[in-house]
Design a protein around this motif. Structure first.
Motif, PDB file in Angstrom:
ATOM      1  N   SER A 104       0.822  -1.208   0.000  1.00 33.74           N
ATOM      2  CA  SER A 104       0.000   0.000   0.000  1.00 33.74           C
ATOM      3  C   SER A 104       0.859   1.262   0.000  1.00 33.74           C
ATOM      4  O   SER A 104       0.651   2.171  -0.803  1.00 33.74           O
ATOM      5  N   SER A 107      -6.077  -4.631  -1.904  1.00 37.01           N
ATOM      6  CA  SER A 107      -6.831  -5.150  -0.761  1.00 37.01           C
ATOM      7  C   SER A 107      -7.469  -6.500  -1.092  1.00 37.01           C
ATOM      8  O   SER A 107      -7.536  -7.387  -0.235  1.00 37.01           O
ATOM      9  N   TYR A 163      -6.423   0.120   2.993  1.00 35.38           N
ATOM     10  CA  TYR A 163      -5.888   0.503   1.690  1.00 35.38           C
ATOM     11  C   TYR A 163      -6.446   1.843   1.211  1.00 35.38           C
ATOM     12  O   TYR A 163      -5.703   2.727   0.759  1.00 35.38           O
TER      13      TYR A 163
END
Length: 456
Positions: free
Chosen positions: A72, A110, A153
């Motif tokens: 991320s 994600s 995320y």
């Protein structure tokens, strides 16, 4: 972009005195990250009250959570650099595409970790321990964190989009509120307070994802309401391969660099597990405690990167170097405070986690030895982020690989075999010395290639 908006951003990122600009950009992020570090510590403190096996489980879960953060964060670094540089060049269309493709990539990331949580959690924990209690605790905790990682995320991506436009104050509120919610919910859900059932380690995971979803919704609201430079509306959006490629030119080295930390932590858990699960727990506790020192430096980074990226786009050499020097000075000061705390109060820090005498026997010398690396870490973190801001994330990757894979793990493995557990901890300061030398050599190289040629 309206001329007034462009001029306002030009005045802030291009002409405001560097010391004031860096503080205004970084301070909200530092505060919010301190709150996040606090909730990481408090989360573990509450889990330690279940039993030491539960604390060991979240220590073993840390490499996967760290990997999720790496993917991320690295994607966000690529979006951040492109978006800030585009605004510096007054290229509104490119900035808009960077933001929209960043949101798309956050959703994809994600989903990938949710699948890992469903299908691979048991295999992952079984590779580290044969203790059935630790394995069950770990599965219960990690599956919830990964399956519902969409909140984390999108929170991170939306906050970095806001940060790229210089509006970091809103991120302080979104991150802070999410962290405070986690802190409040932890004891309620773990121990069954206020009418809730006692959910144990599952409660800790639920509290974590609840805080992340709250921060995500707040950040979404702030972007819609006050982000006048970049719109995050996705109507009519389709992925742009060119933009995604640009994002990952910078982002992939950052992802790999931070993922190496997960590999290192997993490898250290394996080395320490030969001695005892308590040694693994001590290492996990160290990572929780050091986050309170490192998070402010990462917050400083988050304020520094868009300033350097913007002024690189604007070709202003003086502001780039002034920002770099001030950032290094502040980072080194923060790390020295952390070093003092770890040297003077290691026993008291470990007792926060209900440490047994055996855990104290291992942990006190461990904290004192590992924290010697703090002397050098602040400088290395800032210089690595300068590489990323200038589009040379591969330099950060080179330093990180050398430090964690070619220094820490081999030295730790060798010292463990030759001199036992106590010697393992020396691998950290020795590796950081290598990092200082390499970072300095590569910074001189990038200065000669990119910064020296800019306008004075």
């Amino acid at each position: 972009m309206p001329q007034k908006t462009v001029q306002t951003e030009e005045n802030r990122m291009g002409t405001m005195p560097v010391n004031r600009l860096l503080v205004s950009m970084s301070l909200p992020m530092i505060i919010s990250m301190l709150v996040q570090a606090m909730y990481n510590i408090i989360d573990s403190i509450f889990v330690s009250r279940i039993d030491e096996a539960a604390l060991a489980a979240i220590s073993m879960a840390f490499p996967i959570q760290s990997l999720m953060i790496a993917v991320s964060s690295g994607t966000c670094v690529g979006v951040n650099a492109l978006l800030s540089r585009s605004l510096g060049e007054h290229n509104q269309k490119e900035a808009q595409k960077a933001a929209q493709n960043g949101i798309f990539l956050a959703v994809i990331g994600s989903l990938a970790f949710a699948l890992f949580g469903i299908f691979a959690s048991r295999i992952y924990f079984a590779s580290q321990t044969d203790d059935p209690m630790i394995i069950e605790y770990g599965i219960q905790y990690l599956q919830i964190c990964l399956i519902f990682s969409i909140g984390f995320y999108l929170e991170m991506m939306l906050e970095r989009i806001m940060q790229s436009t210089g509006k970091t104050i809103y991120n302080m509120f979104s991150q802070g509120c999410g962290a405070i919610a986690n802190i409040i919910l932890d004891p309620i859900m773990i121990f069954g307070l206020c009418g809730f059932p006692a959910m144990g380690i599952r409660g800790a995971a639920i509290a974590t994802v609840t805080g992340q979803f709250l921060a995500m919704f707040l950040s979404l609201f702030f972007n819609y309401k006050w982000n006048t430079d970049v719109s995050i509306r996705m109507k009519g959006f389709s992925p742009d391969k060119r933009i995604i490629g640009i994002i990952y030119v910078v982002g992939v080295p950052s992802i790999v660099m931070q993922s190496i930390s997960s590999v290192m932590t997993y490898g250290m858990n394996k080395i320490l597990g030969v001695f005892s699960s308590t040694a693994v727990t001590v290492f996990g506790v160290y990572f929780k405690l050091q986050s309170f020192i490192f998070m402010p430096v990462f917050g400083l980074n988050n304020g520094m990167i868009p300033i350097i990226a913007y002024n690189y786009g604007a070709r202003n050499r003086k502001r780039i170097m002034d920002t770099a020097r001030l950032s290094i000075l502040i980072a080194v000061g923060i790390m020295l405070l952390g070093l003092a705390a770890f040297q003077l109060f290691p026993r008291e820090l470990l007792l926060l986690f209900d440490a047994s005498e055996h855990m104290l026997e291992i942990g006190v010398p461990a904290l004192r030895l590992i924290s010697l690396s703090f002397l050098f870490a602040g400088y290395c973190i800032i210089v690595g982020s300068i590489f990323q801001a200038l589009g040379n994330g591969v330099y950060s990757l080179i330093v990180s690989v050398a430090r964690q894979l070619f220094c820490i793990l081999p030295i730790a493995w060798l010292f463990a075999r030759l001199w036992g557990l106590h010697a393992v901890w020396y691998s950290f300061p020795l590796a950081e010395i290598t990092s200082v030398v390499m970072s300095t050599v590569l910074f001189k190289r990038i200065y000669d290639q990119k910064i020296r040629r800019l306008e004075a």
